[in-house]
Design an enzyme around this catalytic site. Structure first.
Site, PDB file in Angstrom:
ATOM      1  N   ARG A  89     -10.916   8.900   4.806  1.00 40.04           N
ATOM      2  CA  ARG A  89     -11.282   8.993   3.402  1.00 40.04           C
ATOM      3  C   ARG A  89     -12.513   9.864   3.196  1.00 40.04           C
ATOM      4  O   ARG A  89     -12.952  10.033   2.063  1.00 40.04           O
ATOM      5  CB  ARG A  89     -11.633   7.587   2.910  1.00 40.04           C
ATOM      6  CG  ARG A  89     -10.649   6.976   1.967  1.00 40.04           C
ATOM      7  CD  ARG A  89     -11.178   5.583   1.691  1.00 40.04           C
ATOM      8  NE  ARG A  89     -10.634   5.032   0.504  1.00 40.04           N
ATOM      9  CZ  ARG A  89      -9.577   4.223   0.492  1.00 40.04           C
ATOM     10  NH1 ARG A  89      -8.946   3.913   1.586  1.00 40.04           N
ATOM     11  NH2 ARG A  89      -9.170   3.715  -0.639  1.00 40.04           N
ATOM     12  N   ARG A 128      -1.036  -3.710 -11.535  1.00 38.16           N
ATOM     13  CA  ARG A 128      -0.604  -4.187 -10.206  1.00 38.16           C
ATOM     14  C   ARG A 128      -0.866  -5.685 -10.055  1.00 38.16           C
ATOM     15  O   ARG A 128      -1.896  -6.206 -10.447  1.00 38.16           O
ATOM     16  CB  ARG A 128      -1.353  -3.431  -9.107  1.00 38.16           C
ATOM     17  CG  ARG A 128      -1.032  -3.982  -7.717  1.00 38.16           C
ATOM     18  CD  ARG A 128      -1.448  -3.075  -6.611  1.00 38.16           C
ATOM     19  NE  ARG A 128      -2.869  -2.784  -6.617  1.00 38.16           N
ATOM     20  CZ  ARG A 128      -3.438  -1.928  -5.772  1.00 38.16           C
ATOM     21  NH1 ARG A 128      -2.703  -1.279  -4.889  1.00 38.16           N
ATOM     22  NH2 ARG A 128      -4.733  -1.691  -5.825  1.00 38.16           N
ATOM     23  N   ARG A 172     -13.752   3.723  -8.012  1.00 38.88           N
ATOM     24  CA  ARG A 172     -12.870   4.167  -6.923  1.00 38.88           C
ATOM     25  C   ARG A 172     -12.363   5.589  -7.185  1.00 38.88           C
ATOM     26  O   ARG A 172     -12.230   6.398  -6.263  1.00 38.88           O
ATOM     27  CB  ARG A 172     -11.704   3.188  -6.772  1.00 38.88           C
ATOM     28  CG  ARG A 172     -12.165   1.844  -6.212  1.00 38.88           C
ATOM     29  CD  ARG A 172     -11.199   0.726  -6.562  1.00 38.88           C
ATOM     30  NE  ARG A 172      -9.912   0.850  -5.931  1.00 38.88           N
ATOM     31  CZ  ARG A 172      -8.823   0.218  -6.364  1.00 38.88           C
ATOM     32  NH1 ARG A 172      -8.849  -0.541  -7.434  1.00 38.88           N
ATOM     33  NH2 ARG A 172      -7.694   0.381  -5.722  1.00 38.88           N
TER      34      ARG A 172
HETATM   35  P1  AP5 Z   1      -7.330   0.359  -0.175  1.00 35.38           P
HETATM   36  O1  AP5 Z   1      -6.723  -0.964   0.008  1.00 35.38           O
HETATM   37  O2  AP5 Z   1      -6.957   1.452   0.764  1.00 35.38           O
HETATM   38  O3  AP5 Z   1      -7.107   0.760  -1.677  1.00 35.38           O
HETATM   39  P2  AP5 Z   1      -6.889   2.174  -2.428  1.00 35.38           P
HETATM   40  O4  AP5 Z   1      -6.977   3.410  -1.623  1.00 35.38           O
HETATM   41  O5  AP5 Z   1      -7.805   2.071  -3.573  1.00 35.38           O
HETATM   42  O6  AP5 Z   1      -5.417   2.180  -2.713  1.00 35.38           O
HETATM   43  P3  AP5 Z   1      -4.599   1.047  -3.376  1.00 35.38           P
HETATM   44  O7  AP5 Z   1      -4.177   0.036  -2.377  1.00 35.38           O
HETATM   45  O8  AP5 Z   1      -5.333   0.526  -4.578  1.00 35.38           O
HETATM   46  O9  AP5 Z   1      -3.387   1.890  -3.956  1.00 35.38           O
HETATM   47  P4  AP5 Z   1      -2.120   2.507  -3.244  1.00 35.38           P
HETATM   48  O10 AP5 Z   1      -2.248   3.993  -3.218  1.00 35.38           O
HETATM   49  O11 AP5 Z   1      -1.794   1.810  -1.955  1.00 35.38           O
HETATM   50  O12 AP5 Z   1      -1.036   2.160  -4.356  1.00 35.38           O
HETATM   51  P5  AP5 Z   1       0.117   1.053  -4.382  1.00 35.38           P
HETATM   52  O13 AP5 Z   1       1.239   1.459  -3.506  1.00 35.38           O
HETATM   53  O14 AP5 Z   1      -0.429  -0.343  -4.217  1.00 35.38           O
HETATM   54  O15 AP5 Z   1      -8.931   0.263  -0.117  1.00 35.38           O
HETATM   55  C1  AP5 Z   1      -9.633  -0.761  -0.828  1.00 35.38           C
HETATM   56  C2  AP5 Z   1     -11.128  -0.671  -0.507  1.00 35.38           C
HETATM   57  O16 AP5 Z   1     -11.351  -0.846   0.921  1.00 35.38           O
HETATM   58  C3  AP5 Z   1     -11.806   0.680  -0.814  1.00 35.38           C
HETATM   59  O17 AP5 Z   1     -12.197   0.791  -2.158  1.00 35.38           O
HETATM   60  C4  AP5 Z   1     -13.000   0.639   0.155  1.00 35.38           C
HETATM   61  O18 AP5 Z   1     -14.031  -0.200  -0.304  1.00 35.38           O
HETATM   62  C5  AP5 Z   1     -12.402   0.005   1.396  1.00 35.38           C
HETATM   63  N1  AP5 Z   1     -11.834   1.021   2.312  1.00 35.38           N
HETATM   64  C6  AP5 Z   1     -10.518   1.178   2.648  1.00 35.38           C
HETATM   65  N2  AP5 Z   1     -10.351   2.206   3.482  1.00 35.38           N
HETATM   66  C7  AP5 Z   1     -11.598   2.740   3.693  1.00 35.38           C
HETATM   67  C8  AP5 Z   1     -12.086   3.848   4.447  1.00 35.38           C
HETATM   68  N3  AP5 Z   1     -11.245   4.635   5.148  1.00 35.38           N
HETATM   69  N4  AP5 Z   1     -13.410   4.102   4.433  1.00 35.38           N
HETATM   70  C9  AP5 Z   1     -14.252   3.328   3.741  1.00 35.38           C
HETATM   71  N5  AP5 Z   1     -13.875   2.268   2.978  1.00 35.38           N
HETATM   72  C10 AP5 Z   1     -12.546   1.978   2.940  1.00 35.38           C
HETATM   73  O19 AP5 Z   1       0.595   1.224  -5.915  1.00 35.38           O
HETATM   74  C11 AP5 Z   1      -0.241   0.853  -6.992  1.00 35.38           C
HETATM   75  C12 AP5 Z   1       0.624   0.226  -8.107  1.00 35.38           C
HETATM   76  O20 AP5 Z   1       1.480   1.221  -8.645  1.00 35.38           O
HETATM   77  C13 AP5 Z   1       1.547  -0.902  -7.621  1.00 35.38           C
HETATM   78  O21 AP5 Z   1       1.597  -1.882  -8.622  1.00 35.38           O
HETATM   79  C14 AP5 Z   1       2.912  -0.225  -7.424  1.00 35.38           C
HETATM   80  O22 AP5 Z   1       3.984  -1.135  -7.661  1.00 35.38           O
HETATM   81  C15 AP5 Z   1       2.866   0.871  -8.477  1.00 35.38           C
HETATM   82  N6  AP5 Z   1       3.536   2.099  -8.036  1.00 35.38           N
HETATM   83  C16 AP5 Z   1       3.470   2.677  -6.799  1.00 35.38           C
HETATM   84  N7  AP5 Z   1       4.178   3.817  -6.779  1.00 35.38           N
HETATM   85  C17 AP5 Z   1       4.695   3.973  -8.030  1.00 35.38           C
HETATM   86  C18 AP5 Z   1       5.499   4.970  -8.664  1.00 35.38           C
HETATM   87  N8  AP5 Z   1       5.932   6.067  -7.975  1.00 35.38           N
HETATM   88  N9  AP5 Z   1       5.818   4.816  -9.965  1.00 35.38           N
HETATM   89  C19 AP5 Z   1       5.389   3.734 -10.666  1.00 35.38           C
HETATM   90  N10 AP5 Z   1       4.625   2.744 -10.128  1.00 35.38           N
HETATM   91  C20 AP5 Z   1       4.277   2.877  -8.834  1.00 35.38           C
END
Ligand code: AP5
Length: 217
Positions: A89, A128, A172
């Protein structure tokens, strides 16, 4: 067959977790999500758990050294290859990953960039809902459960992630633009970037990714 190492790069809510689940099953890859690892480790009592709880719920990134060490410890469990979700990241993390893979005589084949506008991200994250028992992810509008508010798999009441509230979502998104977006140039420079339009629906994004990954094998 050589092990395949891939990373999903995209803003919060781009669909990294949703697509990772499908791609790992399709290509028989291990799964390594730093967000999941941090949320699990945050449940442990003690100062490290307290600190991780703060990172995982506040929208701030955890420190690079801590995150790099956490991933390095897990890579040895992935001899058949893996899909990284949410790591790297930062540029420091991207360089550390290349070094850790090279140390094992492996390499990252591609960074799969899920491109989505900020307006789409906001509505995905606000809607979500997660099953606290099995981790299944739903969306109130785009992927609703069969029974309102309950998980299809185990009928447990769905909850909202602590960082899926407006103020933390903005934090974020800002962190993504400032710290993670530079990875797009980093991976373009080493001819490893594959960009997919992730504002399309889940099946179309999956088809585009499957098509691209199949060409790497
Ligand atoms: P993390 O858990 O990695 O969260 P994120 O990157 O913010 O990503 P999300 O899990 O929120 O979203 P996603 O892209 O997986 O989407 P999803 O598939 O769920 O990180 C959380 C925290 O941990 C960070 O803020 C940080 O503090 C820490 N952290 C993690 N990694 C780190 C690192 N490398 N370095 C430092 N700190 C770190 O989809 C979202 C929603 O949209 C769902 O409801 C889904 O059903 C819907 N959806 C998905 N795709 C579609 C589509 N094509 N059309 C319509 N709806 C859709």
């Amino acid at each position: 067959m050589k092990p395949l190492f891939l990373t999903l790069v995209g803003p919060p809510g781009a669909g990294k977790g949703t697509q990772a689940q499908i791609l790992c099953e399709t290509f028989g890859l291990g799964y390594l999500s730093t967000g999941e690892m941090m949320r699990q480790a945050a449940q442990a009592p003690g100062p490290e758990g307290d600190q991780l709880r703060e990172y995982a719920s506040s929208g701030h990134l955890a420190p690079d050294d801590f995150t790099n060490a956490m991933v390095a410890r897990r890579l040895d469990d992935m001899p058949a290859g893996c899909l990284l979700d949410g790591y790297p990241r930062t540029l420091d993390q991207a360089q550390a990953l290349d070094e850790q893979l090279a140390f094992r005589d492996w390499k990252l084949s591609a960074a799969l960039h899920l491109r989505v506008p900020d307006s789409v991200i906001r509505s995905r994250l606000l809607g979500r809902r997660i099953c606290p028992a099995c981790g299944s992810s739903y969306h109130l509008q785009f992927r609703p459960p069969s029974t309102s508010g309950r998980c299809d798999a185990d009928d447990v009441q769905l909850t909202q992630r602590a960082d899926d509230v407006a103020e933390k979502i903005e934090r974020r998104i800002t962190a993504y633009h400032q710290l993670t977006e530079p990875l797009i140039a980093f991976y373009t420079g080493s001819s490893r970037l594959i960009t997919v339009d992730a504002s399309a629906d889940v099946d179309d994004v999956r088809d585009a990714l499957v098509d691209e990954i199949s060409r790497l094998r």
